[in-house]
Enzyme design. Structure first.
Site, PDB file in Angstrom:
ATOM      1  N   HIS A 119       2.183  -8.795  -5.183  1.00  0.00           N
ATOM      2  CA  HIS A 119       0.826  -9.199  -4.845  1.00  0.00           C
ATOM      3  C   HIS A 119       0.147  -9.838  -6.061  1.00  0.00           C
ATOM      4  O   HIS A 119       0.437  -9.504  -7.206  1.00  0.00           O
ATOM      5  CB  HIS A 119       0.009  -7.990  -4.378  1.00  0.00           C
ATOM      6  CG  HIS A 119      -1.303  -8.362  -3.771  1.00  0.00           C
ATOM      7  ND1 HIS A 119      -2.428  -8.600  -4.527  1.00  0.00           N
ATOM      8  CD2 HIS A 119      -1.664  -8.560  -2.481  1.00  0.00           C
ATOM      9  CE1 HIS A 119      -3.427  -8.930  -3.730  1.00  0.00           C
ATOM     10  NE2 HIS A 119      -2.991  -8.911  -2.486  1.00  0.00           N
ATOM     11  N   GLU A 191      -0.065 -15.722   0.754  1.00  0.00           N
ATOM     12  CA  GLU A 191      -1.458 -15.425   0.436  1.00  0.00           C
ATOM     13  C   GLU A 191      -1.928 -16.356  -0.674  1.00  0.00           C
ATOM     14  O   GLU A 191      -1.789 -16.024  -1.859  1.00  0.00           O
ATOM     15  CB  GLU A 191      -1.611 -13.966  -0.013  1.00  0.00           C
ATOM     16  CG  GLU A 191      -1.270 -12.945   1.048  1.00  0.00           C
ATOM     17  CD  GLU A 191      -1.716 -11.545   0.662  1.00  0.00           C
ATOM     18  OE1 GLU A 191      -2.255 -10.843   1.519  1.00  0.00           O
ATOM     19  OE2 GLU A 191      -1.539 -11.174  -0.522  1.00  0.00           O
TER      20      GLU A 191
END
Length: 280
Positions: A119, A191
């Site tokens: 992430h 993302e």
């Protein structure tokens, strides 16, 4: 709302998707909730999942990633409803003198089925690079966990630029994992960093173009034929019905804090499957 396992909706979304779930919906709770609130959220989502035909049939794969201390109980609650749970991070070794870390082995032992890796916050705050993320991905594979590999460009640009950047990240991570002899199904969460936490996601046309390119590249890699790319980055209700068939699902954050929003997204995903079946 349930679709038969051999529904032609899978073909409408990509010729390689003949088996398995047709839509993937994941939720990361990050560190927003305490212990009891996390359990309350899981109970609410489990009630929704157990009553949802597309989750019960397996057409929709639903998973949540709570904080580590709550994982065992969340896994128990969600698994009884046809959903699953996983971890927001794992260490790259399975045991040893690594104070404060949690291994993929322990995640699997406590009911986890997924491990989020890569992430943007882990990259930015903790300095994790593709080598470290590749080691964690390998740890997920060897412990029977599905890695949820997050990729995304830092700044807004063209779709072609985004595809190039993310392919470089995907290949860097999976090549490192492969150098250790590890491979398996992967969920890649696209993302774009500039969209995380933003009031609006990237445009549906932009998302669809990028994910079409990434999905084709990912599933063209050896051992990744069953892998898929989903979208995160300010994803919420109303988005999935606007995306092209190559976008298999969503990776949700704060928009899923309200369980009612999770239900709305599940309903939208199921309606899209029906529409794809009718159009096929």
């Amino acid at each position: 709302m349930s679709l038969p396992a051999n529904s032609s909706a899978g073909a409408a979304a990509g010729s390689s998707r003949s088996t398995g779930p047709k839509v993937i919906i994941g939720v990361s709770l990050k560190m927003y909730f305490g212990y009891e609130r996390t359990l309350d959220w899981c109970r609410d989502v489990a009630q929704i999942a157990s009553a949802h035909p597309a989750v019960r049939s397996g057409d929709i794969e639903l998973f949540a990633l709570p904080a580590h201390p709550v994982l065992p109980e969340c896994a128990r609650i969600l698994s009884a409803a046809g959903a699953t749970a996983g971890a927001q991070d794992i260490f790259w070794e399975d045991e040893g003198a690594f104070t404060g870390e949690v291994s993929g082995k322990m995640v699997a032992e406590t009911g986890g089925r997924y491990a989020e890796v890569g992430h943007a916050e882990r990259r930015r705050i903790f300095g994790e690079d593709d080598d470290v993320i590749g080691l964690k991905t390998a740890a997920a594979y060897r412990n029977g966990l599905t890695p949820v590999l997050c990729v995304g460009e830092p700044e807004r640009g063209t779709a072609a630029d985004a595809i190039k950047h993310c392919i470089r990240e995907i290949d860097g991570v999976l090549n490192r994992a492969g150098s250790l002899g590890s491979t398996g199904r992967t969920i890649v969460a696209y993302e774009p960093q500039w969209a995380i936490g933003a009031a609006e996601p990237a445009s549906p046309a932009f998302i669809s173009e990028v994910i079409t390119g990434l999905d084709a590249h990912l599933r063209g890699r050896p051992g990744q034929e069953e892998s898929r790319v989903i979208y995160g980055g300010s994803a919420g209700p109303g988005l999935i019905s606007q995306l092209g068939p190559a976008v298999t699902g969503l990776f949700l954050g704060r928009f899923a804090h309200n369980p009612a929003a999770v239900k709305d997204i599940l309903d939208e995903a199921a309606h899209r499957l029906v529409a794809e079946e009718v159009a096929a």
